[in-house]
Write a protein that holds these residues in place. Sequence first.
Motif, PDB file in Angstrom:
ATOM      1  N   ASP A  97       0.790  -1.323   0.039  1.00  0.00           N
ATOM      2  CA  ASP A  97      -0.013   0.093   0.105  1.00  0.00           C
ATOM      3  C   ASP A  97       0.985   1.099   0.098  1.00  0.00           C
ATOM      4  O   ASP A  97       2.213   1.237   0.049  1.00  0.00           O
ATOM      5  N   PHE A  98       0.139   2.438   0.015  1.00  0.00           N
ATOM      6  CA  PHE A  98       0.990   3.650   0.018  1.00  0.00           C
ATOM      7  C   PHE A  98       2.014   3.666   1.261  1.00  0.00           C
ATOM      8  O   PHE A  98       3.146   4.327   0.894  1.00  0.00           O
ATOM      9  N   ALA A  99       1.716   3.137   2.429  1.00  0.00           N
ATOM     10  CA  ALA A  99       2.590   3.487   3.394  1.00  0.00           C
ATOM     11  C   ALA A  99       3.754   2.570   3.299  1.00  0.00           C
ATOM     12  O   ALA A  99       4.740   2.758   3.482  1.00  0.00           O
ATOM     13  N   VAL A 100       3.473   1.291   2.645  1.00  0.00           N
ATOM     14  CA  VAL A 100       4.848   0.536   2.456  1.00  0.00           C
ATOM     15  C   VAL A 100       5.706   1.206   1.290  1.00  0.00           C
ATOM     16  O   VAL A 100       6.866   1.182   1.806  1.00  0.00           O
ATOM     17  N   ASP A 161      -1.547   3.310  11.697  1.00  0.00           N
ATOM     18  CA  ASP A 161      -1.447   1.830  11.937  1.00  0.00           C
ATOM     19  C   ASP A 161      -0.687   1.486  10.608  1.00  0.00           C
ATOM     20  O   ASP A 161       0.145   0.205  10.645  1.00  0.00           O
ATOM     21  N   ARG A 162      -1.115   1.945   9.399  1.00  0.00           N
ATOM     22  CA  ARG A 162      -0.538   1.419   8.251  1.00  0.00           C
ATOM     23  C   ARG A 162       0.940   1.540   7.999  1.00  0.00           C
ATOM     24  O   ARG A 162       1.806   0.735   7.716  1.00  0.00           O
ATOM     25  N   ALA A 163       1.427   2.965   8.714  1.00  0.00           N
ATOM     26  CA  ALA A 163       2.795   3.234   8.648  1.00  0.00           C
ATOM     27  C   ALA A 163       3.558   2.391   9.701  1.00  0.00           C
ATOM     28  O   ALA A 163       4.700   1.938   9.208  1.00  0.00           O
ATOM     29  N   GLN A 164       3.024   2.180  10.774  1.00  0.00           N
ATOM     30  CA  GLN A 164       3.758   1.458  11.748  1.00  0.00           C
ATOM     31  C   GLN A 164       3.860  -0.233  11.283  1.00  0.00           C
ATOM     32  O   GLN A 164       4.962  -0.618  11.533  1.00  0.00           O
ATOM     33  N   HIS A 165       2.735  -0.777  10.489  1.00  0.00           N
ATOM     34  CA  HIS A 165       2.782  -2.060  10.003  1.00  0.00           C
ATOM     35  C   HIS A 165       4.025  -2.351   8.852  1.00  0.00           C
ATOM     36  O   HIS A 165       4.561  -3.093   8.979  1.00  0.00           O
ATOM     37  N   LEU A 167       6.511  -0.478   8.435  1.00  0.00           N
ATOM     38  CA  LEU A 167       7.635  -0.208   9.403  1.00  0.00           C
ATOM     39  C   LEU A 167       8.489  -1.476   9.920  1.00  0.00           C
ATOM     40  O   LEU A 167       9.394  -2.046   9.826  1.00  0.00           O
ATOM     41  N   ASP A 168       7.333  -2.151  10.455  1.00  0.00           N
ATOM     42  CA  ASP A 168       7.457  -3.374  11.220  1.00  0.00           C
ATOM     43  C   ASP A 168       7.845  -4.463  10.354  1.00  0.00           C
ATOM     44  O   ASP A 168       8.784  -5.269  10.411  1.00  0.00           O
ATOM     45  N   ARG A 169       7.432  -4.499   9.201  1.00  0.00           N
ATOM     46  CA  ARG A 169       7.220  -5.529   8.174  1.00  0.00           C
ATOM     47  C   ARG A 169       8.654  -5.278   7.457  1.00  0.00           C
ATOM     48  O   ARG A 169       9.409  -6.192   7.007  1.00  0.00           O
ATOM     49  N   LEU A 170       9.115  -4.167   7.107  1.00  0.00           N
ATOM     50  CA  LEU A 170      10.121  -3.716   6.167  1.00  0.00           C
ATOM     51  C   LEU A 170      11.505  -3.751   6.961  1.00  0.00           C
ATOM     52  O   LEU A 170      12.607  -3.892   6.442  1.00  0.00           O
ATOM     53  N   TRP A 171      11.502  -3.558   8.589  1.00  0.00           N
ATOM     54  CA  TRP A 171      12.670  -3.253   9.327  1.00  0.00           C
ATOM     55  C   TRP A 171      13.746  -4.423   9.028  1.00  0.00           C
ATOM     56  O   TRP A 171      14.980  -4.172   9.109  1.00  0.00           O
ATOM     57  N   ALA A 172      13.238  -5.956   8.993  1.00  0.00           N
ATOM     58  CA  ALA A 172      14.205  -6.837   8.864  1.00  0.00           C
ATOM     59  C   ALA A 172      15.137  -6.839   7.421  1.00  0.00           C
ATOM     60  O   ALA A 172      16.093  -7.668   7.344  1.00  0.00           O
ATOM     61  N   TYR A 173      14.556  -5.862   6.681  1.00  0.00           N
ATOM     62  CA  TYR A 173      15.348  -5.988   5.125  1.00  0.00           C
ATOM     63  C   TYR A 173      16.366  -4.397   5.286  1.00  0.00           C
ATOM     64  O   TYR A 173      17.197  -4.394   4.429  1.00  0.00           O
ATOM     65  N   ASN A 219      16.008  -3.986  16.361  1.00  0.00           N
ATOM     66  CA  ASN A 219      16.996  -4.816  15.371  1.00  0.00           C
ATOM     67  C   ASN A 219      17.018  -6.129  15.776  1.00  0.00           C
ATOM     68  O   ASN A 219      17.616  -6.611  16.659  1.00  0.00           O
ATOM     69  N   GLY A 220      16.418  -7.161  15.021  1.00  0.00           N
ATOM     70  CA  GLY A 220      16.250  -8.515  15.300  1.00  0.00           C
ATOM     71  C   GLY A 220      17.077  -9.327  13.959  1.00  0.00           C
ATOM     72  O   GLY A 220      18.193  -8.661  13.672  1.00  0.00           O
ATOM     73  N   TRP A 221      16.708 -10.480  13.593  1.00  0.00           N
ATOM     74  CA  TRP A 221      17.387 -11.077  12.491  1.00  0.00           C
ATOM     75  C   TRP A 221      17.073 -10.193  11.320  1.00  0.00           C
ATOM     76  O   TRP A 221      16.044  -9.676  11.001  1.00  0.00           O
ATOM     77  N   MET A 222      18.172 -10.107  10.357  1.00  0.00           N
ATOM     78  CA  MET A 222      17.990  -9.323   9.207  1.00  0.00           C
ATOM     79  C   MET A 222      18.284 -10.293   8.051  1.00  0.00           C
ATOM     80  O   MET A 222      19.048 -11.032   7.963  1.00  0.00           O
ATOM     81  N   GLN A 223      17.384 -10.113   6.916  1.00  0.00           N
ATOM     82  CA  GLN A 223      17.386 -10.731   5.799  1.00  0.00           C
ATOM     83  C   GLN A 223      18.663 -10.416   5.036  1.00  0.00           C
ATOM     84  O   GLN A 223      19.059  -9.309   4.944  1.00  0.00           O
ATOM     85  N   THR A 224      19.020 -11.272   4.127  1.00  0.00           N
ATOM     86  CA  THR A 224      20.235 -11.037   3.386  1.00  0.00           C
ATOM     87  C   THR A 224      20.047 -11.856   2.256  1.00  0.00           C
ATOM     88  O   THR A 224      19.512 -12.759   2.363  1.00  0.00           O
ATOM     89  N   GLY A 225      21.121 -11.797   1.357  1.00  0.00           N
ATOM     90  CA  GLY A 225      21.179 -12.563   0.101  1.00  0.00           C
ATOM     91  C   GLY A 225      21.121 -11.832  -1.206  1.00  0.00           C
ATOM     92  O   GLY A 225      21.464 -12.311  -2.342  1.00  0.00           O
ATOM     93  N   GLY A 226      20.404 -10.786  -1.217  1.00  0.00           N
ATOM     94  CA  GLY A 226      20.247  -9.938  -2.468  1.00  0.00           C
ATOM     95  C   GLY A 226      21.653  -9.855  -3.071  1.00  0.00           C
ATOM     96  O   GLY A 226      21.682  -9.971  -4.443  1.00  0.00           O
TER      97      GLY A 226
END
Lengths: 254, 95
Positions: A97-100, A161-165, A167-173, A219-226
Motif C-alpha cells: 500500500d502507499f505506506a509500504v 497503523d498502516r505506517a507502523q505495520h 515499518l515493522d514488516r520492512l525493518w528486517a530488510y 533490530n532483530g534477525w536481518m534478511q540477506t542474500g540479495g
Amino acid sequence: MSQADRLNPALQALALRRADDALVLGHRLSEWTGHAPMLEEEMALANLALDLIGQSRALYTLAAELEGAGRDEDALAYLRTEREYSNLLLLELPRGDFAVTIVRQFLYASFVDRWWRAGVASTDARLAAIAAKAEKETAYHVRHAAEWLIRLGDGTAESHDRAQHALDRLWAYTGEMFEPEDAALVAAGICADPPSLRAAWNQDVDAVLAAATLQRPRNGWMQTGGRQGQHTEHLGHMLAEMQHLQRSHPGAVW
Amino acid sequence: MTTPAIPLWEVFIRSRNGLSHRHVGSVHAADATMALQAARDVYTRRGEGLSIWVVPSASITASDPADKAMLFEPTASKIYRHPTFYDIPDEVGHM
C-alpha cells in the motif's frame, strides 16, 4: 596492470549492484502510475522512478564499459536473470500500500543519499560524476518520503497503523543496506563503506520516526542474500514483466 | 480523484532571475509543505522554475464575473490610456 585496472572487476560489480538497486526500486515506483492515491502524488512517484532509472542507466553503462564484453545498458537490464541481479531485497518487495511504498523509500533514501554524498569525493571520476547527479536527486527523495511519513504516522488512526505495520514488516530488510562494500574499493577511496554510515542513518531515521509518532522496531534477525543473487519470490515475477518485451522481441527499439 | 478534505493551492513559478512569479496552475495538498512539493513535482519537471510560491486558493479574493460589465467595460473607450500615442525616443531603448 595498473592498480586502477586491478580494481576494475570489483568496481564493475559495485556499479552493477547499485544499478540493480536503482532499477528495481525505480520499476516498483513506476508501478504506481495510474494507481496513485492522487494525481499530484502520482507525478511525484513517477519523478522518483525516473530519477532512479536514470541513475541505473549511468551505472549500467559504467558496468558495461568496465566489463568490456560488448554488452550495453539494455543487455544488463533486460537480459540478466534473477540470480544475476544483485539488488537489495528491500527494493524488490512488492510496492504494497502507499505506506509500504513511503516507508521503504524513506529507509532506503536516507541511506543511499548519504552513500552518494560521500561518493561525490570518489577517487574514480566516473563514479564521482554519477554521485554528483544522484545525490541531488536522492536528497529530494529523502525529503519527500520523510514529509509523507510524518503525516502518515501522525495522521489518522488508520494511516498511523498502516505506517507502523509497514515499518515493522520492512525493518528486517534494512540490515542488508549496511553490509560492507568491497574492502579494496573502500581502501582506494572509490566508495564509502556502508557500516560507516549507520550511526548517521540511525539519527536521521529516529528523528523522523519521533516526529511521526512511530515506534522504531527492534533490530532483530536481518534478511540477506540479495547481493549474492538469492532473492525473494517477488523479483522473478517483477523481472518477467519488466523484461518480457525485450525477451519476446530481442533488440526491439522505439 | 476529488478529495474534498484536501485543500487546493494556487501555484506561482518564477522561471528566471528578474522575472516575476507567474500563476501556472493549482495542486491539492494537505498543507503548505506538501503543496510546495506537489508543485515542484507537477509543474517544474522540464526545468521551468527557479522559485515556487504556493498560496491557499481560499485566500484569494476574486472579482465576481457578474460585475464584468461594471468593472471592465468602461475602460474600452478610453484608448488614450494606452501608450501608443507617444513617440518614444530611440535613446530610451526597450520599454
